[in-house]
Design an enzyme around this catalytic site. Structure first.
Site, PDB file in Angstrom:
ATOM      1  N   TRP A 155       0.638  -1.176  -0.362  1.00  0.00           N
ATOM      2  CA  TRP A 155      -0.119  -0.071  -0.024  1.00  0.00           C
ATOM      3  C   TRP A 155       0.434   0.929   0.007  1.00  0.00           C
ATOM      4  CZ3 TRP A 155      -2.014   2.230   5.141  1.00  0.00           C
ATOM      5  CH2 TRP A 155      -1.094   2.236   6.132  1.00  0.00           C
ATOM      6  N   ASP A 156       2.061   0.839   0.171  1.00  0.00           N
ATOM      7  CA  ASP A 156       3.046   2.217   0.035  1.00  0.00           C
ATOM      8  C   ASP A 156       2.562   3.322  -1.021  1.00  0.00           C
ATOM      9  OD1 ASP A 156       4.386  -0.158   1.667  1.00  0.00           O
ATOM     10  OD2 ASP A 156       6.131   1.001   1.846  1.00  0.00           O
ATOM     11  N   GLU A 168       0.317  -4.318  12.336  1.00  0.00           N
ATOM     12  CA  GLU A 168       1.423  -4.683  11.581  1.00  0.00           C
ATOM     13  C   GLU A 168       1.050  -5.980  12.410  1.00  0.00           C
ATOM     14  OE1 GLU A 168       4.210  -5.705   8.629  1.00  0.00           O
ATOM     15  OE2 GLU A 168       2.816  -5.527   7.495  1.00  0.00           O
ATOM     16  N   LYS A 181       2.509  -0.691  15.775  1.00  0.00           N
ATOM     17  CA  LYS A 181       3.971  -0.760  15.457  1.00  0.00           C
ATOM     18  C   LYS A 181       4.631   0.625  14.709  1.00  0.00           C
ATOM     19  CE  LYS A 181       6.237  -3.162  11.135  1.00  0.00           C
ATOM     20  NZ  LYS A 181       6.427  -4.003   9.666  1.00  0.00           N
ATOM     21  N   GLN A 182       3.148   1.157  14.204  1.00  0.00           N
ATOM     22  CA  GLN A 182       3.303   2.192  13.337  1.00  0.00           C
ATOM     23  C   GLN A 182       1.633   2.671  13.267  1.00  0.00           C
ATOM     24  OE1 GLN A 182       2.835  -0.773  10.127  1.00  0.00           O
ATOM     25  NE2 GLN A 182       2.777   0.738   8.225  1.00  0.00           N
TER      26      GLN A 182
END
Ligand code: BGC
Length: 804
Positions: A357-358, A496, A617-618
């Site tokens: 998805w970047d 994730e 994580k993010q």
């Protein structure tokens, strides 16, 4: 050249991996890591990757056959070594290095390495190497090596090779996997100064031909030398013998042509490579046309920033480095290649060259500069719509379910297991449950359309993808009568670290807020997508998809009744049940482990799991504040019948910032963005870390395995859109700048509906210039007022009131 160079002084073997990645040269068709041409193996890793050239292999792990598809490391064309006649080849590792300097010239796309060495015989030699991967002719690369025997003369032998016996060995944790992707086809001499090597990928059967021509010059005059071809399966070289005179520079030019069987307009790769190499001009002429191509690109993509008190490399250089690597990965030359944009560029083998998805972080920058490249990259997704439809049907859904990791044919490429080097264990990988990847594609379609107004694209391609993804999320949603709302269950959000409930047998989480809100946005926007089309196109698309009013009514209902989980204080919960997770003792983990970005691997090695903790994580929930303005979020919340309390935004940001390890480089881009309006100092602090992702290898070793393209493009976009407050809404381009204090001046170019706008911001001033173009006026919104801007017009605004 201030602001345009990355300079490395001194040979640092342990830094080679990162330098090689950052000195990668490419043109969107292929890229080659900036590895030394005279050193193979050890700390060096010479990778060449051609856009879209994947191959599948299988490896047995723990009794299970693991199939994996990798972007293939192609034959190494860069090799050029030398030795005293009959002696050992020169090696950086074993020679006394007197001086060493490597420079990446971003403006011209050239790497130069200047080394002086004294060898075992006591001879001092200067070796100046310069190389390019041609930006105008995507099939050509060239290396020039100038040898100067400073205090000796004598016979030497030079070997200029094409080595096909390379493997995919660039990532430590994949070393247990099968890695031999290429098999030899042919190697032969071509004419009196060239050789050809042809290889084939073992499963995808892509043929790759490389031809190399090697010539020797004294100044511009050919220099006498013997030349013999050495050819064996998987290897082709020219071996040259010559007398190196004392203190007179002798130039060796190696020019290479690369073709594959995926190319258009060729009879066969070996024929194309042989013909091209016979006609390719000299190194100097190639450099000229190469530099011209870069000049053109920089005219469209340059960004200038002045930051107070920055040390070298300055923010300006880093921004250019990021743009540079984006253009080397995706350019006009990738447009025809049916390739997506890999998360780690064409710069290494991490994530096996897969597409994630970047794009969500990469396309905005392309949209505002060369939207044709975005269009081509969206075509990669469109060509895999059928695979996404099949995937949805296989799982009992409708519409199109795009894979979390995508490669050649659009099937799910997420590995079944990944390796934790801390524990030495293989772990089941459930990240493929990130169903939100489709939302990123739909969002990108809409953004591309907003910038370009390209109705043809929307009608022929974009709408179909958008609506099929919307249809998929509608089929994911189930109605829960007790709640009177819809839910999406069993998914994984962007974070994730959380893939299952603690102790659960099945993976997946319920009502991930990001996935739910993105689904609502799609189901609501679907109407706008249809309304943007001319009547006949709308009719055709609906007919083709058998999309009737009843279905649109259902989408509308879901978009009003989706369930969202909340924590106290109006904070959106990352997912249902998040509140029941434990708090992590962050201080303890930081004290014990130092760098805890990959907390998941640490916890697993302790026999624990991040699934048990409020530790991400993010950015996950915060992605929503990254993608949508608060006005847009208000609209979505009101539609859903949830209260929208703007004061909950800073609380939400603080809450998750404190609970995120930034284990993905994408995370800092989002965090800096969401703080851009409220806490500018904090935002800049994080932005600087985001900018440092690769140049300082802040993940301790991942940059050597490839750049983090999302963070690279995203950090440039943060400066150009985030800090200028650039938004495209209802046919108006809105600009609302808020530069963080250390940023004193910003110059950016933005392309919008045929116009090129020059934005300059300094102090309290915003200047917008519409560079001449014979096109209609556009609507520009500044300080809450919309004005008409004519082509050629320049307007200046005082910003003080806007910032009060
Ligand atoms: C991140 C993903 C990202 C992927 C590729 C992972 O570490 O968690 O969000 O898409 O890297 O960059």
């Amino acid at each position: 050249m201030k602001g345009w160079e990355l300079v490395y002084e001194g040979y640092e073997p342990m830094q080679e991996g990162v330098r090689e990645t950052l000195c990668t040269l490419g043109n969107g068709y292929f890229a080659t890591r900036g590895a030394a041409h005279d050193a193979a193996g050890g700390v060096h890793y010479a990778g060449t990757y051609i856009t879209g050239c994947y191959n599948r292999l299988s490896t047995e792990i723990d009794g299970r056959l693991l199939e994996h598809e990798d972007l293939v490391n192609m034959p190494n064309w860069l090799l050029l070594t030398y030795r005293h006649a009959g002696g050992e080849p020169f090696e950086l590792a074993t020679t006394e290095i007197l001086s060493y300097r490597q420079t990446l010239d971003l403006r011209r796309g050239i790497v130069t390495r200047d080394v002086r060495v004294r060898d075992r015989k006591g001879c001092t030699t200067r070796i100046t190497s310069t190389w390019i991967v041609h930006m105008a002719d995507p099939h050509v690369a060239a290396l020039e090596v100038v040898l100067t025997a400073e205090d000796w003369s004598g016979p030497i032998e030079i070997r200029a090779a094409l080595d096909g016996w390379v493997q995919n060995r660039g990532v430590e944790i994949y070393r247990l996997l099968a890695s031999q992707h290429l098999a030899p086809i042919d190697s032969r001499a071509v004419g009196e100064d060239s050789v050809l090597l042809e290889m084939e990928t073992v499963r995808s059967h892509i043929r790759i031909a490389e031809a190399a021509r090697t010539r020797v010059f004294d100044g511009d005059r050919p220099y006498a030398h013997g030349s013999a071809a050495i050819t064996r399966p998987g290897f082709a070289a020219r071996e040259l013998s010559l007398e190196l005179p004392k203190n007179r520079p002798i130039r060796i030019e190696k020019v290479v042509a690369i073709y594959t069987s995926r190319d258009f307009a060729i009879a066969a790769p070996d024929i194309a490579a042989t013909e091209r190499i016979a006609a390719v001009p000299t190194f100097a002429t190639l450099v000229e046309s190469h530099v011209l191509a870069w000049e053109r690109l920089w005219r469209a993509f340059d960004i200038c920033v002045e930051v107070a008190g920055t040390s070298e490399p300055s923010t300006g250089v880093i921004l250019r480095l990021h743009v540079f690597h984006l253009l080397q990965t995706a350019s006009e030359h990738s447009a025809d290649l049916d390739a997506g944009v890999g998360a780690r560029g064409l710069h290494g083998e991490a994530y096996r060259g897969h597409v994630f998805w970047d794009e969500l972080f990469i396309f905005p920058l392309l949209n505002t500069r060369m939207a044709d490249i975005t269009r081509a990259l969206l075509m990669y997704r469109y060509r895999r719509l059928a695979a996404a439809r099949r995937a949805a049907r296989r799982e009992g859904y409708r519409g199109a379910m795009y894979p979390w990791q995508s490669g050649s044919d659009g099937r799910e490429e997420t590995p079944l297991q990944y390796f934790n080097p801390r524990s030495g264990r293989w772990i089941v990988d459930n990240t493929h449950l990130q169903r939100h990847v489709g939302a990123a594609i739909a969002y990108n379609v809409w953004q591309y359309f907003q910038v370009t107004g390209d109705v043809d694209f929307l009608g022929d391609i974009g709408a179909e993808m958008f609506l099929e993804i919307a249809r998929f999320v509608a089929s994911l949603a189930t109605y829960v009568p007790e709640r009177g709302r819809f839910e999406i269950r069993g998914v994984v959000g962007p974070d994730e670290f959380h893939t299952a409930y603690p102790g659960a047998h099945e993976p997946g989480l319920d009502n991930n807020a990001y996935t739910n809100v993105m689904s609502v946005w799609m189901l609501w926007r679907a109407r706008d997508v249809l309304d943007a089309l001319p009547r006949d196109r709308r009719h055709d698309v609906c007919k083709k998809l058998a999309l009737g009013d009843d279905e649109l009514v259902r989408w509308d209902e879901i978009s009003r009744k989706m369930w969202l989980p909340f924590l106290d204080g109006g904070i959106l919960a990352q997912f249902e049940g998040y509140d029941r997770l434990l708090e992590l003792d962050w201080a303890d983990y930081r004290a014990r482990y130092g760098n805890i970005q990959r907390l998941d691997l640490i916890l697993e090695s302790e026999g624990d799991s991040p699934n048990r903790y409020k530790a991400s994580k993010q950015a996950d929930v915060l992605m929503l504040y990254y993608l949508f303005s608060s006005e847009e979020l208000r609209t979505l919340f009101e539609r859903l019948g949830y209260p929208f309390d703007p004061s909950a935004i800073p609380r939400t940001i603080d809450y998750y910032l404190r609970r995120t390890s930034d284990g993905s480089t994408l995370s800092r881009v989002v965090h800096a963005w969401v703080l851009a309006r409220s806490r500018r100092a904090g935002s800049w602090q994080i932005a600087r870390d985001a900018l440092a992702s690769d140049i300082r290898d802040i993940q301790n070793g991942t940059t050597r395995e490839g750049i983090h393209l999302g963070a690279m493009a995203g950090s440039v976009d943060l400066i150009q859109r985030g800090y200028t407050g650039l938004e495209l809404r209802e046919g108006v381009i809105w600009i609302n700048p808020r530069l963080p204090d250390p940023v004193e001046r910003l110059d950016v170019l933005v392309r919008y509906r045929g116009h090129t706008l020059e934005l300059t911001i300094w102090g309290d001033v915003l200047e917008v210039k519409a560079i001449e173009a014979a096109i209609p006026t556009i609507k520009l919104g500044v300080l809450g007022t919309v004005i008409e801007l004519r082509a050629g017009e320049r307007r200046r605004f005082a910003l003080r009131e806007a910032q009060s």
